[in-house]
Motif scaffolding. Structure first.
Motif, PDB file in Angstrom:
ATOM      1  N   TYR A 182      -5.411   0.899   6.907  1.00 55.92           N
ATOM      2  CA  TYR A 182      -3.958   0.502   6.372  1.00 55.92           C
ATOM      3  C   TYR A 182      -4.319  -0.722   5.555  1.00 55.92           C
ATOM      4  CZ  TYR A 182      -3.678  -2.175  10.645  1.00 55.92           C
ATOM      5  OH  TYR A 182      -3.489  -2.907  11.634  1.00 55.92           O
ATOM      6  N   VAL A 183      -2.816  -0.830   4.654  1.00 52.99           N
ATOM      7  CA  VAL A 183      -3.058  -1.996   3.670  1.00 52.99           C
ATOM      8  C   VAL A 183      -2.205  -3.048   4.100  1.00 52.99           C
ATOM      9  CG1 VAL A 183      -3.130  -2.878   1.337  1.00 52.99           C
ATOM     10  CG2 VAL A 183      -4.139  -0.577   2.079  1.00 52.99           C
ATOM     11  N   VAL A 184      -2.354  -4.512   3.844  1.00 52.57           N
ATOM     12  CA  VAL A 184      -1.265  -5.387   4.389  1.00 52.57           C
ATOM     13  C   VAL A 184      -1.380  -6.455   2.959  1.00 52.57           C
ATOM     14  CG1 VAL A 184      -0.440  -6.837   5.876  1.00 52.57           C
ATOM     15  CG2 VAL A 184      -1.944  -5.125   6.733  1.00 52.57           C
ATOM     16  N   SER A 185       0.022  -6.677   2.617  1.00 51.05           N
ATOM     17  CA  SER A 185       0.429  -7.641   1.517  1.00 51.05           C
ATOM     18  C   SER A 185       1.366  -8.472   1.928  1.00 51.05           C
ATOM     19  CB  SER A 185       0.441  -6.907   0.172  1.00 51.05           C
ATOM     20  OG  SER A 185       1.631  -6.134   0.216  1.00 51.05           O
ATOM     21  N   HIS A 186       1.712  -9.305   1.099  1.00 47.26           N
ATOM     22  CA  HIS A 186       2.855 -10.293   1.523  1.00 47.26           C
ATOM     23  C   HIS A 186       3.869 -10.355   0.351  1.00 47.26           C
ATOM     24  CE1 HIS A 186       4.670 -13.439   4.347  1.00 47.26           C
ATOM     25  NE2 HIS A 186       4.919 -13.879   3.315  1.00 47.26           N
ATOM     26  N   ASN A 187       3.697 -11.434  -0.531  1.00 47.82           N
ATOM     27  CA  ASN A 187       4.774 -11.472  -1.377  1.00 47.82           C
ATOM     28  C   ASN A 187       5.007 -10.235  -2.254  1.00 47.82           C
ATOM     29  OD1 ASN A 187       5.553 -14.059  -0.672  1.00 47.82           O
ATOM     30  ND2 ASN A 187       3.991 -15.265  -2.215  1.00 47.82           N
ATOM     31  N   ASN A 188       6.260  -9.940  -2.491  1.00 48.43           N
ATOM     32  CA  ASN A 188       6.683  -8.781  -3.385  1.00 48.43           C
ATOM     33  C   ASN A 188       5.981  -7.600  -3.187  1.00 48.43           C
ATOM     34  OD1 ASN A 188       8.657 -10.175  -4.997  1.00 48.43           O
ATOM     35  ND2 ASN A 188       7.233 -11.439  -5.507  1.00 48.43           N
ATOM     36  N   PRO A 189       5.817  -7.039  -2.004  1.00 42.97           N
ATOM     37  CA  PRO A 189       4.827  -5.810  -1.741  1.00 42.97           C
ATOM     38  C   PRO A 189       5.193  -4.849  -2.593  1.00 42.97           C
ATOM     39  CG  PRO A 189       6.663  -6.264   0.189  1.00 42.97           C
ATOM     40  CD  PRO A 189       6.471  -7.352  -0.850  1.00 42.97           C
ATOM     41  N   ASN A 190       6.468  -4.483  -2.803  1.00 42.47           N
ATOM     42  CA  ASN A 190       6.793  -3.155  -3.601  1.00 42.47           C
ATOM     43  C   ASN A 190       6.010  -3.218  -5.186  1.00 42.47           C
ATOM     44  OD1 ASN A 190       8.440  -2.029  -1.650  1.00 42.47           O
ATOM     45  ND2 ASN A 190      10.194  -3.293  -2.009  1.00 42.47           N
ATOM     46  N   VAL A 191       6.408  -4.706  -5.727  1.00 42.86           N
ATOM     47  CA  VAL A 191       5.768  -4.689  -6.994  1.00 42.86           C
ATOM     48  C   VAL A 191       4.579  -4.823  -7.012  1.00 42.86           C
ATOM     49  CG1 VAL A 191       5.868  -6.733  -8.919  1.00 42.86           C
ATOM     50  CG2 VAL A 191       8.082  -6.340  -7.586  1.00 42.86           C
ATOM     51  N   GLU A 192       3.781  -5.438  -5.989  1.00 41.79           N
ATOM     52  CA  GLU A 192       2.399  -5.460  -6.019  1.00 41.79           C
ATOM     53  C   GLU A 192       1.795  -4.213  -5.754  1.00 41.79           C
ATOM     54  OE1 GLU A 192      -0.516  -8.831  -4.477  1.00 41.79           O
ATOM     55  OE2 GLU A 192       0.657  -7.819  -2.637  1.00 41.79           O
ATOM     56  N   ARG A 193       2.462  -3.439  -4.913  1.00 43.72           N
ATOM     57  CA  ARG A 193       1.686  -1.957  -4.733  1.00 43.72           C
ATOM     58  C   ARG A 193       1.965  -1.098  -5.909  1.00 43.72           C
ATOM     59  NH1 ARG A 193       3.880   2.665  -0.586  1.00 43.72           N
ATOM     60  NH2 ARG A 193       5.786   2.339  -1.084  1.00 43.72           N
ATOM     61  N   GLN A 194       3.016  -1.231  -6.548  1.00 42.39           N
ATOM     62  CA  GLN A 194       3.235  -0.438  -7.800  1.00 42.39           C
ATOM     63  C   GLN A 194       2.414  -0.742  -8.817  1.00 42.39           C
ATOM     64  OE1 GLN A 194       7.223   0.779  -8.900  1.00 42.39           O
ATOM     65  NE2 GLN A 194       6.829   0.606 -11.136  1.00 42.39           N
ATOM     66  N   MET A 195       1.817  -2.235  -9.236  1.00 43.93           N
ATOM     67  CA  MET A 195       1.195  -2.646 -10.125  1.00 43.93           C
ATOM     68  C   MET A 195      -0.189  -1.953  -9.710  1.00 43.93           C
ATOM     69  SD  MET A 195       1.925  -4.764 -12.239  1.00 43.93           S
ATOM     70  CE  MET A 195       3.528  -5.700 -12.681  1.00 43.93           C
ATOM     71  N   LEU A 196      -0.748  -2.036  -8.384  1.00 48.69           N
ATOM     72  CA  LEU A 196      -2.075  -1.517  -8.088  1.00 48.69           C
ATOM     73  C   LEU A 196      -1.941   0.063  -8.289  1.00 48.69           C
ATOM     74  CD1 LEU A 196      -2.862  -3.873  -5.172  1.00 48.69           C
ATOM     75  CD2 LEU A 196      -4.081  -3.775  -7.485  1.00 48.69           C
ATOM     76  N   VAL A 197      -1.047   0.790  -7.620  1.00 45.86           N
ATOM     77  CA  VAL A 197      -1.159   2.183  -7.858  1.00 45.86           C
ATOM     78  C   VAL A 197      -1.198   2.534  -9.334  1.00 45.86           C
ATOM     79  CG1 VAL A 197       0.165   4.465  -7.169  1.00 45.86           C
ATOM     80  CG2 VAL A 197      -0.164   2.587  -5.731  1.00 45.86           C
ATOM     81  N   THR A 198      -0.447   1.984 -10.143  1.00 48.90           N
ATOM     82  CA  THR A 198      -0.404   2.170 -11.811  1.00 48.90           C
ATOM     83  C   THR A 198      -1.898   1.842 -12.206  1.00 48.90           C
ATOM     84  OG1 THR A 198       1.873   1.589 -12.041  1.00 48.90           O
ATOM     85  CG2 THR A 198       0.597   1.655 -13.916  1.00 48.90           C
ATOM     86  N   LEU A 199      -2.483   0.859 -11.814  1.00 54.12           N
ATOM     87  CA  LEU A 199      -3.927   0.691 -12.384  1.00 54.12           C
ATOM     88  C   LEU A 199      -4.815   1.614 -11.743  1.00 54.12           C
ATOM     89  CD1 LEU A 199      -5.883  -1.053 -14.118  1.00 54.12           C
ATOM     90  CD2 LEU A 199      -5.731  -2.696 -12.234  1.00 54.12           C
ATOM     91  N   LEU A 200      -4.743   1.812 -10.290  1.00 57.71           N
ATOM     92  CA  LEU A 200      -5.647   2.621  -9.556  1.00 57.71           C
ATOM     93  C   LEU A 200      -4.954   3.864  -8.958  1.00 57.71           C
ATOM     94  CD1 LEU A 200      -7.403  -0.404  -8.029  1.00 57.71           C
ATOM     95  CD2 LEU A 200      -8.389   0.880  -9.827  1.00 57.71           C
ATOM     96  N   PRO A 201      -4.623   5.088  -9.460  1.00 56.05           N
ATOM     97  CA  PRO A 201      -3.849   5.829  -8.720  1.00 56.05           C
ATOM     98  C   PRO A 201      -4.437   6.469  -7.731  1.00 56.05           C
ATOM     99  CG  PRO A 201      -3.929   6.291 -11.399  1.00 56.05           C
ATOM    100  CD  PRO A 201      -4.971   5.091 -10.986  1.00 56.05           C
TER     101      PRO A 201
END
Length: 370
Positions: free
Chosen positions: A231-250
């Motif tokens: 699994y992946v763990v992030s901190h600040n603004n996880p929703n924004v960060e995940r959307q950015m990365l999934v958009t870049l790397l589907p």
């Protein structure tokens, strides 16, 4: 203004702070500098003291709507706005009708008591709270897991913004081992974005303008690290960060995603803030200054014990449900193709022009012969 002819000091202070905020916003927009929340908070506290809750909410929303708003201050600000909304709901809602039912009356009074606020409010509580929340043990934990902590820097929070730099730390956790945690691999990659990168972002994360040449963005390695992790763990603004990365790397759309910001009730556990920098300071560590240091800081948070001493933070996270699955929208796919659309190189362009000239010349000669 008062009838005595003396100036209204509250209005004077309010106007001075509003002027300071306006000047900061102009400078931030012109120079691309990060916008601090401090003066917005001073105004919010002033409004709260005078029970001007609507003004309090509006000045905080003004901060959150800025493109250059300091990312670390956003979540705390959102939470305060939510508390103000609850207060306004209580104040503006209908007055409950009297009831002969004693239990119903007590429940209403209890609710109003909970929703009421003190005369002066601050962004964070400074009082330590005894641990009353115990990690739910709904299912047995895996004996050994690999988890990926990440931090991304991006040009902004709009749909057309891009990831500039991504740092990741792949770690393992083995419950029965004497040394439970082990770092397996670290990675930092930087992209040459199509959008202009704000100077404030480069300064905040200590990214040089030519960083993409020294630490290029390795797509395959990134995907490999995601695939190795449970699994992946992030901190600040996880929703924004995940959307950015999934958009870049589907390819990483199906990764299970957790948030140390959302999944751990830091304030209930006695912390004053949910900011990663302040949490790190609370554990005696310096403020993380780069995306890699932030990714490492998230990993280290998970290795600490909760105040009760009976659970590690990683155990609490593992017992939470992962973030809701994200779906690739048409807008995300369009943004992905736009970001990955390669421009013709200078040499290819020159070669194309040369070939076109030859074809045109040959055509003209043919026409003359005919």
């Amino acid at each position: 203004m008062s009838n005595s002819g003396h100036p209204n000091l509250t209005a004077v202070v309010e106007q001075k702070l509003l002027n300071v905020v306006a000047n900061q916003e102009v400078q931030s927009a012109e120079d691309g500098l990060e916008l601090s929340v401090d003066n917005y908070l001073k105004l919010a506290d002033l409004y709260h003291f005078h029970k001007s809750f609507e003004k309090e909410r509006k000045i905080l929303e003004r901060f959150t709507e800025s493109e250059n708003a300091a990312i670390e201050s956003l979540q705390d600000t959102y939470e305060r706005i939510e508390r103000i909304a609850k207060t306004l709901h209580v104040l503006n809602g209908p007055i409950p009708a009297p009831s002969n039912d004693r239990s119903s009356s007590e429940e209403t009074l209890s609710l109003l008591s909970i929703e009421s606020e003190p005369e002066v409010v601050e962004m964070h509580s400074h009082s330590k709270v005894n641990l009353t929340i115990i990690s739910p043990m709904n299912s047995p934990l895996k004996e050994s897991v690999k988890y990926l902590t990440i931090c991304a820097a991006y040009t902004g929070r709009r749909d057309d913004d891009e990831v500039v730099q991504l740092s990741m730390v792949l770690s393992s956790f083995t419950a029965s081992s004497s040394s439970k945690f082990r770092v397996l691999e670290t990675y930092t990659g930087t992209r040459l974005t199509k959008k202009v990168v704000p100077q404030r972002l480069l300064s905040k994360f200590n990214i040089s303008k030519d960083e993409h040449l020294n630490r290029p963005f390795d797509r395959q390695r990134i995907i490999s690290l995601f695939e190795q992790a449970d699994y992946v763990v992030s901190h600040n603004n996880p929703n924004v960060e995940r959307q950015m990365l999934v958009t870049l790397l589907p390819e990483v759309v199906d990764s299970e995603w957790y948030s140390t910001q959302k999944d751990i009730p830091w304030r209930a556990l006695g912390f004053d803030s949910i900011s990663l920098s302040k949490l790190a300071a609370g554990f005696g560590r310096r403020k993380p200054r780069t995306t890699l240091e932030r990714a490492k800081a998230i990993s280290l948070l998970l290795q600490h014990e909760e105040p009760s001493g009976s659970h590690l933070y990683i155990e609490r996270v593992q017992n939470m449900k992962p973030m809701k699955a994200i779906k690739l929208s048409k807008q995300m796919l369009a943004a992905h193709h736009k970001m990955n659309k390669s421009k013709p190189s200078y040499k290819i362009l020159i070669a194309g022009i040369f070939v076109s000239v030859l074809v045109l010349s040959a055509g003209l000669k043919y026409l003359r012969i005919v």
